[in-house]
Design a protein around this motif. Structure first.
Motif, mmCIF file in Angstrom:
data_model
loop_
_atom_site.group_PDB
_atom_site.id
_atom_site.type_symbol
_atom_site.label_atom_id
_atom_site.label_comp_id
_atom_site.label_asym_id
_atom_site.label_seq_id
_atom_site.Cartn_x
_atom_site.Cartn_y
_atom_site.Cartn_z
ATOM 1 N N VAL A 1 0.847 -1.188 0.000
ATOM 2 C CA VAL A 1 0.000 0.000 0.000
ATOM 3 C C VAL A 1 0.880 1.235 0.000
ATOM 4 C CG1 VAL A 1 -1.838 1.226 1.206
ATOM 5 C CG2 VAL A 1 -1.730 -1.269 1.316
ATOM 6 N N SER A 2 0.680 2.121 -0.974
ATOM 7 C CA SER A 2 1.449 3.364 -1.017
ATOM 8 C C SER A 2 0.735 4.436 -0.201
ATOM 9 C CB SER A 2 1.618 3.844 -2.463
ATOM 10 O OG SER A 2 0.401 4.397 -2.938
ATOM 11 N N PRO A 3 1.461 5.430 0.318
ATOM 12 C CA PRO A 3 0.831 6.484 1.118
ATOM 13 C C PRO A 3 -0.254 7.268 0.388
ATOM 14 C CG PRO A 3 3.206 6.489 1.459
ATOM 15 C CD PRO A 3 2.935 5.546 0.321
ATOM 16 N N VAL A 4 -0.259 7.216 -0.952
ATOM 17 C CA VAL A 4 -1.270 7.968 -1.700
ATOM 18 C C VAL A 4 -2.489 7.112 -2.036
ATOM 19 C CG1 VAL A 4 0.426 9.559 -2.665
ATOM 20 C CG2 VAL A 4 -0.150 7.456 -3.919
ATOM 21 N N GLY A 5 -2.499 5.835 -1.587
ATOM 22 C CA GLY A 5 -3.710 5.036 -1.738
ATOM 23 C C GLY A 5 -3.654 3.902 -2.730
ATOM 24 N N ASP A 6 -2.545 3.712 -3.422
ATOM 25 C CA ASP A 6 -2.446 2.601 -4.365
ATOM 26 C C ASP A 6 -2.248 1.289 -3.610
ATOM 27 O OD1 ASP A 6 -2.619 4.346 -6.528
ATOM 28 O OD2 ASP A 6 -0.453 4.727 -6.496
ATOM 29 N N VAL A 7 -3.013 0.254 -3.997
ATOM 30 C CA VAL A 7 -2.934 -1.054 -3.363
ATOM 31 C C VAL A 7 -2.686 -2.096 -4.442
ATOM 32 C CG1 VAL A 7 -4.121 -2.769 -1.945
ATOM 33 C CG2 VAL A 7 -4.545 -0.330 -1.558
ATOM 34 N N GLU A 8 -1.661 -2.915 -4.263
ATOM 35 C CA GLU A 8 -1.378 -3.970 -5.226
ATOM 36 C C GLU A 8 -0.904 -5.218 -4.499
ATOM 37 O OE1 GLU A 8 1.819 -3.046 -7.849
ATOM 38 O OE2 GLU A 8 3.032 -2.077 -6.310
ATOM 39 N N PRO A 9 -1.306 -6.413 -4.991
ATOM 40 C CA PRO A 9 -0.860 -7.653 -4.341
ATOM 41 C C PRO A 9 0.620 -7.900 -4.586
ATOM 42 C CG PRO A 9 -2.117 -8.141 -6.329
ATOM 43 C CD PRO A 9 -2.217 -6.661 -6.120
ATOM 44 N N VAL A 10 1.267 -8.527 -3.615
ATOM 45 C CA VAL A 10 2.672 -8.917 -3.736
ATOM 46 C C VAL A 10 2.712 -10.412 -4.033
ATOM 47 C CG1 VAL A 10 4.892 -9.078 -2.561
ATOM 48 C CG2 VAL A 10 3.390 -7.115 -2.138
ATOM 49 N N GLU A 11 3.222 -10.780 -5.191
ATOM 50 C CA GLU A 11 3.279 -12.186 -5.604
ATOM 51 C C GLU A 11 4.638 -12.754 -5.221
ATOM 52 O OE1 GLU A 11 0.869 -13.842 -6.651
ATOM 53 O OE2 GLU A 11 -0.600 -12.333 -7.242
ATOM 54 N N LEU A 12 4.670 -13.554 -4.140
ATOM 55 C CA LEU A 12 5.927 -14.125 -3.673
ATOM 56 C C LEU A 12 6.207 -15.477 -4.317
ATOM 57 C CD1 LEU A 12 5.578 -13.176 0.095
ATOM 58 C CD2 LEU A 12 7.125 -12.144 -1.572
ATOM 59 N N CYS A 13 5.209 -16.315 -4.462
ATOM 60 C CA CYS A 13 5.342 -17.611 -5.137
ATOM 61 C C CYS A 13 4.177 -17.742 -6.109
ATOM 62 C CB CYS A 13 5.321 -18.758 -4.142
ATOM 63 S SG CYS A 13 6.817 -18.955 -3.171
ATOM 64 N N PRO A 14 4.223 -17.083 -7.250
ATOM 65 C CA PRO A 14 3.066 -17.049 -8.149
ATOM 66 C C PRO A 14 2.626 -18.416 -8.649
ATOM 67 C CG PRO A 14 5.035 -16.169 -9.216
ATOM 68 C CD PRO A 14 5.373 -16.331 -7.786
ATOM 69 N N ASP A 15 3.511 -19.414 -8.627
ATOM 70 C CA ASP A 15 3.140 -20.740 -9.114
ATOM 71 C C ASP A 15 2.404 -21.565 -8.058
ATOM 72 O OD1 ASP A 15 4.316 -20.201 -11.541
ATOM 73 O OD2 ASP A 15 6.263 -21.026 -10.948
ATOM 74 N N LEU A 16 2.371 -21.077 -6.821
ATOM 75 C CA LEU A 16 1.700 -21.788 -5.745
ATOM 76 C C LEU A 16 0.416 -21.056 -5.384
ATOM 77 C CD1 LEU A 16 4.567 -22.734 -3.252
ATOM 78 C CD2 LEU A 16 3.335 -24.261 -4.792
ATOM 79 N N VAL A 17 -0.721 -21.645 -5.730
ATOM 80 C CA VAL A 17 -1.991 -21.036 -5.365
ATOM 81 C C VAL A 17 -2.257 -21.302 -3.892
ATOM 82 C CG1 VAL A 17 -2.916 -21.309 -7.679
ATOM 83 C CG2 VAL A 17 -3.310 -23.097 -5.983
ATOM 84 N N GLY A 18 -3.151 -20.514 -3.308
ATOM 85 C CA GLY A 18 -3.548 -20.749 -1.932
ATOM 86 C C GLY A 18 -3.299 -19.553 -1.041
ATOM 87 N N ASP A 19 -3.485 -19.769 0.258
ATOM 88 C CA ASP A 19 -3.334 -18.720 1.251
ATOM 89 C C ASP A 19 -1.864 -18.436 1.539
ATOM 90 O OD1 ASP A 19 -6.046 -18.672 1.435
ATOM 91 O OD2 ASP A 19 -6.153 -19.132 3.566
ATOM 92 N N THR A 20 -1.551 -17.147 1.709
ATOM 93 C CA THR A 20 -0.232 -16.698 2.146
ATOM 94 C C THR A 20 -0.403 -15.988 3.478
ATOM 95 O OG1 THR A 20 0.447 -16.360 -0.156
ATOM 96 C CG2 THR A 20 1.796 -15.324 1.547
ATOM 97 N N SER A 21 0.370 -16.383 4.486
ATOM 98 C CA SER A 21 0.198 -15.798 5.811
ATOM 99 C C SER A 21 1.524 -15.727 6.544
ATOM 100 C CB SER A 21 -0.809 -16.612 6.634
ATOM 101 O OG SER A 21 -0.368 -17.939 6.791
ATOM 102 N N LEU A 22 1.514 -15.032 7.706
ATOM 103 C CA LEU A 22 2.694 -14.867 8.556
ATOM 104 C C LEU A 22 3.895 -14.380 7.753
ATOM 105 C CD1 LEU A 22 2.407 -18.007 10.893
ATOM 106 C CD2 LEU A 22 1.809 -15.649 11.415
ATOM 107 N N VAL A 23 3.684 -13.385 6.917
ATOM 108 C CA VAL A 23 4.746 -12.846 6.070
ATOM 109 C C VAL A 23 5.679 -11.984 6.917
ATOM 110 C CG1 VAL A 23 5.272 -11.462 4.038
ATOM 111 C CG2 VAL A 23 3.198 -12.880 4.097
ATOM 112 N N ARG A 24 7.007 -12.228 6.798
ATOM 113 C CA ARG A 24 7.993 -11.479 7.566
ATOM 114 C C ARG A 24 9.154 -11.068 6.650
ATOM 115 N NH1 ARG A 24 4.070 -11.668 10.109
ATOM 116 N NH2 ARG A 24 3.767 -12.407 12.257
ATOM 117 N N PHE A 25 9.568 -9.793 6.752
ATOM 118 C CA PHE A 25 10.623 -9.229 5.921
ATOM 119 C C PHE A 25 11.918 -9.077 6.717
ATOM 120 C CE2 PHE A 25 6.771 -7.844 3.855
ATOM 121 C CZ PHE A 25 7.071 -7.861 2.503
ATOM 122 N N SER A 26 13.042 -9.200 6.019
ATOM 123 C CA SER A 26 14.330 -8.832 6.610
ATOM 124 C C SER A 26 14.445 -7.314 6.631
ATOM 125 C CB SER A 26 15.483 -9.439 5.818
ATOM 126 O OG SER A 26 15.473 -8.945 4.479
ATOM 127 N N GLY A 27 15.440 -6.795 7.334
ATOM 128 C CA GLY A 27 15.591 -5.350 7.456
ATOM 129 C C GLY A 27 15.794 -4.647 6.132
#
Length: 747
Positions: free
Chosen positions: A396-422
């Motif tokens: 989500v950008s501060p001006v209101g744009d929302v777009e999905p983040v595709e981490l494993c596009p070949d794997l359908v299903g739920d994505t949860s507990l997402v954690r980023f490195s610094g």
């Protein structure tokens, strides 16, 4: 993992059509039950639901559910090299939930053993500048913050709070920790205790009295306690501890990037009454100045107008810009999940000026296991939410744009507990689907996506049911969504299959693309149904969130939702998937009420199973808290029971069961709605419907004891196989069960 989608194209038709149900009716045309049963009991083959081995002939069984490892916590170290994660499994051997804390490198698939002492830890966080973890650990009845150094393997308690610590956050600079303690001020015994042990009459608060005060020994719904939450600030590695004065009970808090400010979400101590916990405000605590600044204050409802609520306070990586949400609270079921949000530049003094902010509405169907906001970078916020029945992560950008983040596009299903490195170059997350058990994956900017764990390898050789999303047009032309499970072609069953329609509870929480997602709530073995030759339809009917506000807010609680479910069944019949002569329906909580209402208004079903859902709206109104009725039920049902009693009668399935032909299994928790469910069982028996009523001990709104989960799951599987296919489990311990059911058939 074997490919589980190889038969999908052969099983599902390509075309979709608009179908208006012919089954919803106002005049019932009875079908002789004996004639229906003759189709089933002409022959009576055997089946087995034995769960001792977990797997039988490479098919999922009841025992399979008790070997599935779920990831409950996941944290990535700031450098992206290590993860700590918590798994649990419902163990039949221990008859309890078995939990395990594990650590491993993101470049390795081998876990590092951890001391037994920290296996009961929770809320793990990596410490900056150290190869160490901080977490909450209970010892001798008091929960404190503890650290574990991975190099020295030393465990150190860093707080000595008088009252239990319930949450904490480490500062970005690694020098401080903020935490909340909770004091329980007992004003007397619980109402349940006084009713069963007292020696004098009790003056009861009608506004707060409910059925739970009578059946739940641990009920806190009476005036037995008052929670006092206090926010503290402490230096890591030192003795300095400071209490932070806030205007009320702290709900959440977030450090600024420079570690000099705390954004605090709280409930003002002046805010009282029902749903006050939802009416939160946000303030800023300036550590160097020891000052508190209210920037967004909640308003109570006044003169029939909804009150407002604010939450958030997460910071962008640089500057004084925070992510803030606001909600106008009129419908407590709908509004909290449709907040407006804005990226707010922190005012130097005073509160924000609403008219100067650009607010954007976004649907955030978040629950206790869905955090909503995840983290922030320099230019984006990252949030986890459910969209059209699938969990995903959005940028989500501060001006209101929302777009999905595709981490494993070949794997359908739920994505949860997402954690980023610094540096945002490494991401870890949990991925799963209806056909794929949960595992942890890692994504790196230069390497793409890789599976990191093999928690559920035992399921890799099991032929799971075929699952997919389906869509259809409801009676008014609205596109409805749901999930369908059907037997794998190797199981030998042929379409059209007997169909069990499962109506989820909530009703707001959607059924997502998650592996055996409902079993931990109420143990319906949906996948095992399919492995025994029955199809399973799971509609996300109107009232379910993640499909937009209009879909989540039907005009009539018994209108569009029923149309969506019944037209979905009609669609599956028309596609040649469902056998219209062998239909069943099941539901839990709100889904049990809605499914029983559908049963009372149609002639579609041969069998049914309902759990923990009040089928009588009059009883519901009388058994629930007065404040809950005024703030929820009066709104949802167009008035109180005393103003529009005829509407409550119309919505009570157990007042309209005359002529129903389906066999009905009723289940309830002894510490929840066992009293409320008596009416459905009595009404069904009075109407001459084959009925069995089971109350589970040690059980609230969901079953948590594994042995009881197994019992309920096997009973439901046996029930549907008996009434839809005429099959019996020949196990000796179930002989009396089938004697009862055959007696019902014969008499």
């Amino acid at each position: 993992m074997t490919c589980l989608c190889r038969h999908a194209l052969a099983l599902f038709g390509e075309g979709e059509e608009h179908i208006v149900s012919e089954h919803i009716r106002s005049i019932r045309i009875p079908v002789p039950f004996v004639a229906v049963l003759a189709l089933v009991f002409f022959s009576s083959p055997a089946h087995s639901t034995d769960s001792s081995s977990g797997f039988d002939n490479d098919q999922i069984t009841i025992g399979s559910y008790f070997s599935v490892n779920r990831v409950r916590e996941l944290e990535l170290s700031p450098d992206g090299r290590m993860i700590v994660y918590v798994t649990d499994v419902q163990s039949l051997h221990d008859n309890n939930l078995v939990r395990e804390v594990r650590i491993r490198r993101t470049a390795s698939r081998t876990d590092r053993p951890l001391p037994v002492e920290i296996q009961s830890g929770r809320n793990f966080q990596w410490m900056r500048g150290r190869n160490a973890l901080a977490f909450l650990l209970e010892n001798s009845g008091s929960t404190q913050i503890v650290t574990y150094d991975l190099d020295s393997e030393e465990i150190e308690q860093i707080t000595r709070a008088r009252h239990p610590v319930i949450s904490f956050r480490l500062s970005p600079d690694g020098r401080s920790v903020s935490y909340v303690t909770q004091e329980i001020s007992y004003q007397g015994d619980t109402l349940y205790h006084r009713m069963h042990n007292g020696e004098e009459g009790i003056l009861v608060d009608i506004n707060n009295l409910s059925v739970y005060d009578f059946v739940d020994p641990g009920s806190r719904r009476s005036d037995a306690r008052q929670s006092i939450s206090t926010l503290w600030l402490a230096a890591l590695g030192g003795d300095s501890v400071q209490q932070i004065d806030t205007p009320g009970r702290v709900v959440d808090f977030h450090w600024s990037p420079e570690s000099d400010l705390l954004a605090i979400t709280y409930v003002d101590s002046e805010m009282t009454g029902f749903a006050s916990f939802l009416r939160t405000s946000v303030g800023i605590y300036r550590i160097g100045e020891n000052s508190f600044q209210v920037i967004a204050e909640a308003d109570p409802p006044q003169h029939g107008q909804p009150g407002s609520s604010f939450s958030g306070g997460e910071w962008l990586s640089e500057g004084n810009r925070i992510f803030l949400r606001r909600v106008a609270l009129s419908d407590l079921w709908i509004d909290p999940h449709f907040p407006q949000w804005a990226a707010i530049d922190l005012p130097a003094s005073g509160s924000i000026a609403d008219e100067q902010q650009i607010w954007h509405e976004i649907e955030m169907s978040t629950y206790s296991d869905q955090p909503g906001f995840i983290t922030a970078g320099d230019d984006y916020f990252y949030i986890e939410r459910t969209v059209e029945g699938v969990r995903r992560i959005d940028r989500v950008s501060p001006v209101g744009d929302v777009e999905p983040v595709e981490l494993c596009p070949d794997l359908v299903g739920d994505t949860s507990l997402v954690r980023f490195s610094g540096d945002f170059e490494t991401v870890v997350f949990v991925k799963q689907s209806l056909m794929r058990p949960p595992e942890i994956y890692v994504w790196r900017d230069a390497e793409g996506c890789q599976q990191l764990t093999n928690l559920n390898d035992e399921l890799s050789n099991v032929d799971l049911p075929i699952a997919r999303e389906i869509t259809w047009d409801s009676a008014d032309g609205t596109r409805a969504h749901g999930w369908l499970l059907v037997p794998d072609a190797s199981m030998g069953s042929e379409r059209p299959w007997p169909l069990i329609t499962f109506v989820h509870g909530g009703p707001s929480r959607p059924m997502t693309n998650e592996f055996i997602g409902y079993f931990s709530i109420w143990p319906y073995p949906l996948e095992a149904y399919a492995s025994h030759g029955m199809a399973v339809f799971i509609p996300n009917y109107r009232g379910t969130q993640s499909y937009g506000r209009q879909f989540a807010d039907p005009a009539e609680i018994d209108g569009e939702p029923i149309q969506d479910i019944v037209t979905g069944i009609d669609y599956l019949i028309a596609q040649g998937i469902a056998d219209q002569e062998r239909l069943a329906i099941s539901g839990h909580s709100h889904g049990a009420w809605l499914a029983s209402l559908i049963l009372s208004r149609t002639n579609m079903f041969r069998a049914a199973s309902f759990a923990e859902g009040l089928s009588n709206k009059i009883a519901m109104y009388q058994l629930m808290r007065g404040e809950l009725n005024r703030n929820v039920h009066d709104i949802v049902h167009g008035g109180s029971l005393y103003e529009v009693p005829e509407h409550y009668v119309e919505l009570s399935a157990d007042l309209h069961l005359e002529g129903v032909e389906a066999a009905i299994l009723v289940e309830a928790g002894a510490q929840s709605l066992a009293i409320g469910m008596i009416g459905l069982a009595k009404a069904a028996r009075h109407a001459g419907v084959p009925t069995e009523y089971i109350v589970y001990p040690q059980t609230g709104h969901g079953i948590s004891v594994p042995s009881l989960q197994k019992e309920s799951a096997e009973r439901n599987l046996d029930w549907f196989l008996f009434w839809l296919l005429g099959e019996e489990d020949l196990s000796l311990e179930k002989a009396r069960q089938y004697e009862r059911w055959r007696f019902i058939v014969e008499h």
